[in-house]
Motif scaffolding. Structure first.
Motif, PDB file in Angstrom:
ATOM      1  N   ASP A   1       1.183  -0.987  -0.300  1.00 47.14           N
ATOM      2  CA  ASP A   1      -0.118   0.027   0.220  1.00 47.14           C
ATOM      3  C   ASP A   1       0.767   0.933   0.155  1.00 47.14           C
ATOM      4  O   ASP A   1       0.466   2.021  -0.602  1.00 47.14           O
ATOM      5  CB  ASP A   1      -0.819  -0.010   1.471  1.00 47.14           C
TER       6      ASP A   1
ATOM      7  N   ALA B   1       1.276   2.096  -3.168  1.00 49.14           N
ATOM      8  CA  ALA B   1       0.518   2.746  -4.244  1.00 49.14           C
ATOM      9  C   ALA B   1       0.309   4.059  -3.691  1.00 49.14           C
ATOM     10  O   ALA B   1       0.156   4.901  -4.955  1.00 49.14           O
ATOM     11  CB  ALA B   1      -0.594   1.957  -3.634  1.00 49.14           C
TER      12      ALA B   1
ATOM     13  N   THR C   1      -4.366   0.346  -5.136  1.00 52.07           N
ATOM     14  CA  THR C   1      -3.729  -0.168  -3.708  1.00 52.07           C
ATOM     15  C   THR C   1      -3.140  -0.636  -4.093  1.00 52.07           C
ATOM     16  O   THR C   1      -2.453  -1.069  -4.987  1.00 52.07           O
ATOM     17  CB  THR C   1      -5.082  -0.414  -2.843  1.00 52.07           C
TER      18      THR C   1
ATOM     19  N   GLU D   1      -1.017  -4.593  -3.957  1.00 53.59           N
ATOM     20  CA  GLU D   1      -1.586  -5.727  -4.444  1.00 53.59           C
ATOM     21  C   GLU D   1      -1.909  -6.887  -3.883  1.00 53.59           C
ATOM     22  O   GLU D   1      -2.790  -7.358  -4.433  1.00 53.59           O
ATOM     23  CB  GLU D   1      -0.171  -6.619  -5.321  1.00 53.59           C
ATOM     24  N   ARG D   2      -1.459  -6.739  -2.385  1.00 56.35           N
ATOM     25  CA  ARG D   2      -2.496  -7.267  -1.516  1.00 56.35           C
ATOM     26  C   ARG D   2      -1.959  -7.326  -0.321  1.00 56.35           C
ATOM     27  O   ARG D   2      -0.996  -6.558  -0.235  1.00 56.35           O
ATOM     28  CB  ARG D   2      -2.067  -8.743  -1.788  1.00 56.35           C
TER      29      ARG D   2
ATOM     30  N   GLY E   1      -5.613 -10.816  -2.046  1.00 57.24           N
ATOM     31  CA  GLY E   1      -5.267 -10.079  -2.892  1.00 57.24           C
ATOM     32  C   GLY E   1      -6.730  -9.699  -4.184  1.00 57.24           C
ATOM     33  O   GLY E   1      -6.780  -9.707  -5.000  1.00 57.24           O
TER      34      GLY E   1
ATOM     35  N   PRO F   1      -8.593  -5.652  -4.640  1.00 58.43           N
ATOM     36  CA  PRO F   1      -9.375  -4.283  -6.125  1.00 58.43           C
ATOM     37  C   PRO F   1      -9.789  -4.365  -6.789  1.00 58.43           C
ATOM     38  O   PRO F   1     -10.693  -3.919  -7.228  1.00 58.43           O
ATOM     39  CB  PRO F   1      -7.868  -4.096  -6.650  1.00 58.43           C
TER      40      PRO F   1
ATOM     41  N   THR G   1      -4.771  -5.125 -11.756  1.00 59.93           N
ATOM     42  CA  THR G   1      -3.848  -5.937 -10.607  1.00 59.93           C
ATOM     43  C   THR G   1      -2.254  -5.921 -11.728  1.00 59.93           C
ATOM     44  O   THR G   1      -2.361  -6.411 -12.294  1.00 59.93           O
ATOM     45  CB  THR G   1      -4.002  -7.387 -10.038  1.00 59.93           C
ATOM     46  N   ASP G   2      -1.466  -6.470 -10.106  1.00 59.78           N
ATOM     47  CA  ASP G   2      -0.058  -6.337 -10.299  1.00 59.78           C
ATOM     48  C   ASP G   2       0.372  -5.553 -11.344  1.00 59.78           C
ATOM     49  O   ASP G   2       1.006  -6.057 -12.100  1.00 59.78           O
ATOM     50  CB  ASP G   2      -0.020  -7.764 -10.214  1.00 59.78           C
TER      51      ASP G   2
ATOM     52  N   ALA H   1      -4.253  -2.094  -9.118  1.00 63.68           N
ATOM     53  CA  ALA H   1      -3.568  -3.073  -8.085  1.00 63.68           C
ATOM     54  C   ALA H   1      -2.064  -2.836  -8.019  1.00 63.68           C
ATOM     55  O   ALA H   1      -1.645  -3.397  -8.812  1.00 63.68           O
ATOM     56  CB  ALA H   1      -3.904  -3.672  -7.535  1.00 63.68           C
TER      57      ALA H   1
ATOM     58  N   THR I   1       2.321  -3.201  -7.373  1.00 61.08           N
ATOM     59  CA  THR I   1       3.115  -4.309  -6.713  1.00 61.08           C
ATOM     60  C   THR I   1       4.732  -3.805  -6.220  1.00 61.08           C
ATOM     61  O   THR I   1       4.772  -2.371  -6.488  1.00 61.08           O
ATOM     62  CB  THR I   1       3.682  -5.192  -7.713  1.00 61.08           C
TER      63      THR I   1
END
Lengths: 388, 356, 259
Positions: C38, C41, C116, C118-119, C126, C129, C142-143, C176, C178
């Motif tokens: 985060d 992000a 945000t 990735e997880r 995960g 998002p 994502t990722d 999301a 990484t």
């Protein structure tokens, strides 16, 4: 009594620890080996706002006081004594002298850029003939209209080789000497006649530059007198007091690292069929280290609290420096004993830490001076005035 | 709160139905008779899956997933129904059947969440299994959110509670230090299955099933994807999942080149001990040990490192250790999960080969 | 451009230990920190703001002590911080949290990008998002790494199991991020002092968001027991010729999913 750190201090320590681990630790061995200042770290320190931590925000600082400043130096001391020394000379005694003794105008002009890290500071007291006996300084300042002419030589000045702004002690009235005849000045490195002399080749803290400074007919405006004419010692002793607390914090960091290394090694190194941790001799060493570190931590942060709450702290500051330097040296020494020959390897941090830790017993007032400071305070409280 | 979905565009196309073989699938009527009610609660029944055919092939993971679906279905008394996306053909559909599917629905293209959610809402599966991948995790998450379904990602194990039929799914937590069993409370129960979690099922070519063509039209993805050039960056040593580390036992430059091959094959970071530094194979920033870097990978492969305390201090945090040593009394063997004694050079060469 | 960044406070995963005797996570050594992805992000959001102007708003869900995580976001450079805190949310799972966050994004108004991590590195699956994107009716990437903005088209890179992709998507979208390349900045000391002493963390409850209990409190999954990893059995020697030993080792590693 609440011994917990306030949330901003916890967050600040987290940031500084990450900074120290990511930016400072990887360079610690390099700058020691190459005998150079960590130039690449300085812009990062500036960006993270770490060069003005204790000063109020209106002077470009972070407003985190002596406690924040101790956290900064403890964390730096954990990974690199040279970097801690650089920061200590810049904030703790260089800029601090201006903060404690400067006029509002001087603070705006000099402290603000120092606290922001745009300029770097040094503190020049020691001379070839005057160290612990500070009253024996010979650098002369002679008034000439609205300026003073400075002549003399300072030695062992941390950050001296590159400092932009130097707080300097000089004799204004030889007849009065230490009692009213010594004045502090702010000198800019651009002033004609100011020169950097020999750079010391030191045993430890090789990543911090220690220089000789030469003042040859340097003209300093009278407006740059720091504090009152003749009362330079008062100004300087105040900032040295503050510096001693944080020097104790840096020593605390070094001692913590030594203990952590000792425990880590004793856990896995096997001799006589079992890990060193099972040998009582090793247990005793580790226990003593931990006990001393805990005592030092309490002392350092209690003294920081005294500073931040504007209570007298001269005696405690001397104790921070005295105990801090001795505990750090002892802890590093014990950690080396536990590590055996591995600890003696130049590729291993303990060897550097051993060389680095020794300086703390010497500079910013030798430990003998600290004992006198502490005793003087003790006897003063008992109504006896100790004369040097 | 469920958002209105775009029109259901995917229905079973009767005209396109080309059922192929006689149905000899499991008959569940005995179970229903025994229980006196339809199997599964609230009409949620059967195990659905989503697989994707690429160039006439299914991934091993997809086959593992359908095999697991079969196992669950046998225990619960249910059919295995698979949506086959990508570029499906009859042969890949037959492969799915041979590995355990009863019904295969051909749905060419890239599955999207809206359409899949609408489809599953209509079909009410008890369980939905997907291969765990970056794309499928996002797909499953959107579908689960839309359907108010239960979802567990990265499953390492999936069991059905024999009493209430709820799925008990095991997944890693805290970056794998332990695993958590999670019970699914809502239907459908959606699970993404990790590669390698289950064995490849043995294909039974005599199995029969139904293959149907769906008049499918997945919605186009709002995100545009274009292949991007690879940036060749070996993982950073301190954060690498696998570290391959060399020592003097690799003998010479040729030996170290084998270590590099092994690392490249595994996508691992390359390191070494003090001996490797002395040999000039690695830089000081790659030296693992108290004198160098401290690493904490999931797997540490020490090639030709006998092991000193100094080195051990740099890698003791590894979660699994392999030691390839010449001497049977090498200290590192005692700290390794697996050891092989012999010429490290030959062993590394054999390892690279064994990995294919 | 208005960017919302969703952050989670977690136990520092590097300091979490396993207690085998109690078959539980031992969190005693673990501080509460901002979920590391985060922070990436947030860094990406701050870079976008520096380039294109606008506002970065940090959002989190949890009890009052989660405001420390939001203060860290403020210290790093977020303009506003909003905590969604309500007893009803205390028991919410990923679905309910996504719903509450989506409602907050709508409530803030005019948000064109939600970022945000990735997880969550604690127990996160995960899925947040994509769940959030579903609730907002927005696309999700994502990722992703290195997001760039060109005329309200967001470009980024994504690495899936096989290869690296260059992705583009029209805003509004959920991204999301990484942990790659652009490391989170150190919060400047001055901003730390301000964030923890003076800054305001706005607190919204379910009434503010118009969320009813049914929407967020439904439990879809339930955590049961932990499964401890098997005890390590050290010193196992694989015998045979190098080829045989190598083959059995590879089989072992594949079986344990180490490679």
């Amino acid at each position: 009594m609440d011994f917990s750190f306030p949330p901003e201090m916890v967050a600040f320590r987290r940031m500084v620890r990450e900074f120290a681990e990511e930016e400072v630790r990887p360079l610690a061995a390099t700058i020691d080996r190459e005998d150079r200042v960590p130039w690449e770290t300085i812009p990062k320190l500036r960006q993270a706002g770490l060069l003005g931590v204790p000063f109020p925000q209106k002077y470009g600082g972070a407003g985190l006081g002596e406690m924040g400043y101790c956290i900064l130096l403890e964390e730096m001391g954990r990974v690199c004594t040279s970097t801690a020394t650089f920061i200590g000379a810049h904030i703790g005694i260089g800029a601090m002298a201006i903060y404690l003794g400067g006029t509002e105008e001087q603070k705006q002009r000099y402290l603000v850029p120092l606290a922001r890290g745009e300029k770097l500071a040094a503190f020049a007291l020691t001379e070839p003939g005057a160290g612990s006996d500070a009253a024996a300084i010979r650098t002369r300042a002679v008034r000439d209209g609205d300026r003073y002419i400075l002549n003399g030589t300072k030695i062992y000045i941390t950050n001296g080789s590159f400092a932009d702004i130097i707080s300097v002690m000089a004799v204004t009235d030889p007849a009065l000497g230490a009692r009213g005849g010594v004045t502090a000045f702010i000198v800019e490195k651009e002033y004609p006649g100011y020169k950097v002399g020999t750079i010391e080749d030191k045993m430890g803290i090789r990543g911090s530059a220690t220089a000789e400074l030469i003042f040859d007919e340097v003209e300093v405006p009278a407006a740059n007198v720091l504090g009152q004419v003749g009362l330079g010692f008062v100004t300087f002793m105040q900032s040295l007091d503050v510096g001693r607390v944080t020097l104790g914090a840096a020593c605390l960091g070094g001692a913590e690292t030594a203990l952590e290394m000792a425990i880590r090694y004793a856990r896995v190194r096997e001799q006589f069929g079992r890990p060193l941790a099972h040998l009582q001799s090793v247990q005793f060493m580790v226990a003593e280290m931990a006990a001393e570190i805990e005592a030092l931590r309490s002392l350092v942060y209690r003294t920081a609290w005294l500073v931040d709450t504007k209570q007298p702290f001269t005696k405690e500051a001397g104790m921070c420096k005295l105990l801090g330097s001795e505990i750090a040296s002892r802890c590093v020494d014990r950690a080396m004993q536990i590590h055996g020959a591995l600890g003696y390897s130049r590729d291993f941090p303990l060897e550097r830490m051993l060389r680095d830790s020794r300086i703390a017993e010497l500079f910013e007032g030798t430990n003998e001076i600290q004992r006198i400071v502490i005793a003087t305070e003790l006897f003063r409280e008992a109504g006896v005035r100790i004369r040097p | 709160m469920l958002r209105p979905l775009r029109g259901l565009s995917m229905t079973e196309g009767n005209s396109a139905r080309h059922s192929l073989k006689a149905k000899t699938m499991q008959d569940l009527s005995y179970l229903e008779a025994l229980m006196g009610e339809p199997v599964g609660e609230e009409g949620y029944r059967d195990i659905w899956g989503l697989a994707s055919a690429v160039e006439g092939r299914l991934s091993d993971l997809s086959l593992q997933t359908v095999g697991k679906a079969r196992g669950l279905a046998d225990g619960l008394g249910a059919y295995v129904r698979f949506l086959l996306a990508g570029a499906p053909d009859e042969e890949t559909a037959q492969t799915l059947i041979a590995h355990g599917a009863d019904y295969v629905y051909l749905a060419p293209g890239q599955a999207d969440a809206e359409t899949l959610a609408a489809f599953l809402r209509e079909r009410k599966p008890e369980i939905v299994l997907l291969d765990d991948s970056i794309t499928n995790r996002a797909l499953a998450a959107r579908v689960a959110q839309a359907l108010d379904a239960s979802l567990v990602t990265e499953a390492e194990d999936v069991r059905a509670d024999p009493i209430d039929r709820a799925l008990l799914v095991t997944r890693p937590i805290y970056e794998g230090i332990a695993s958590q069993v999670i019970a699914c409370l809502a239907k459908p129960q959606i699970v993404t299955v990790r590669a390698g979690a289950f064995p490849l099922p043995y294909p039974d070519r005599s199995r029969t099933g139904s293959i149907e063509q769906l008049s499918a039209s997945w919605q186009p993805d709002a995100v545009q994807y274009e292949p991007a050039p690879e940036v060749a960056s070996p993982p950073a040593l301190t954060t690498a999942r696998i570290v391959v580390s060399a020592g003097r036992g690799m003998e010479d430059a040729e030996g170290f080149a084998l270590v590099q091959q092994l690392a490249a094959r595994l996508g691992a970071a390359i390191a070494g001990d003090r001996g490797a530094l002395d040999m000039g194979w690695i830089g000081p920033e790659q030296q693992v040990g108290a004198l160098g870097v401290i690493v904490t990978p999931a797997l540490y492969i020490a090639c030709g490192i006998e092991g000193t305390t100094e080195h051990y201090l740099g890698m003791e945090g590894a979660r699994a250790v392999i030691a390839l040593c010449r001497e049977s009394d090498a200290p590192l063997l005692k700290a390794a999960d697996w050891g092989i004694i012999g010429s490290p050079k030959e062993i590394v060469r054999a390892l690279v080969e064994a990995m294919g | 451009m208005r960017i919302a960044v969703c952050i989670k406070q977690i136990l520092d995963p590097r300091a979490v230990r396993l207690s085998r005797s109690r078959e539980a996570i031992d969190p005693r050594q673990a501080a509460r920190i901002v979920n590391p992805p985060d922070r990436y992000a947030l860094e990406a959001a701050l870079r976008l703001r520096e380039r294109h102007g606008g506002e970065v708003i940090a959002l989190s869900v949890g009890a009052r002590d989660v405001s420390d995580a939001l203060r860290e976001a403020l210290a790093m450079g977020a303009d506003r911080a909003i905590l969604l805190s309500d007893e009803m949310l205390a028991g919410a799972d990923a679905s309910g949290v996504a719903r509450a966050l989506a409602r907050a994004v709508e409530h803030i108004g005019d948000v064109s990008l939600v970022l945000t991590g990735e997880r969550a590195l604690d127990t996160g699956g995960g899925t947040l998002p994509a769940r959030l994107a579903q609730e907002l009716g927005w696309p999700v990437v994502t990722d992703a790494s290195e997001p760039q903005l060109e005329d309200s088209i967001l470009r980024a890179f994504q690495r899936d199991e096989k290869q690296r992709w260059s992705v583009s998507v029209a805003l509004p979208a959920v991204l999301a991020v990484t942990r790659q390349r652009e490391k989170p900045r150190y919060p400047p000391a001055l901003r730390i002092a301000w964030a923890y002493r003076e800054a305001e963390v706005e607190t919204w409850d379910c009434d503010d968001l118009g969320l009813s209990p049914e929407e967020i409190s439904a439990r879809h999954t339930e955590e049961r027991n932990l499964v401890m990893p098997p005890e390590r059995n050290l010193g196992f020697i694989l015998s045979g010729s190098p080829e045989e030993a190598a083959r059995s080792l590879v089989a072992e590693l594949r079986g344990k999913r180490l490679i």
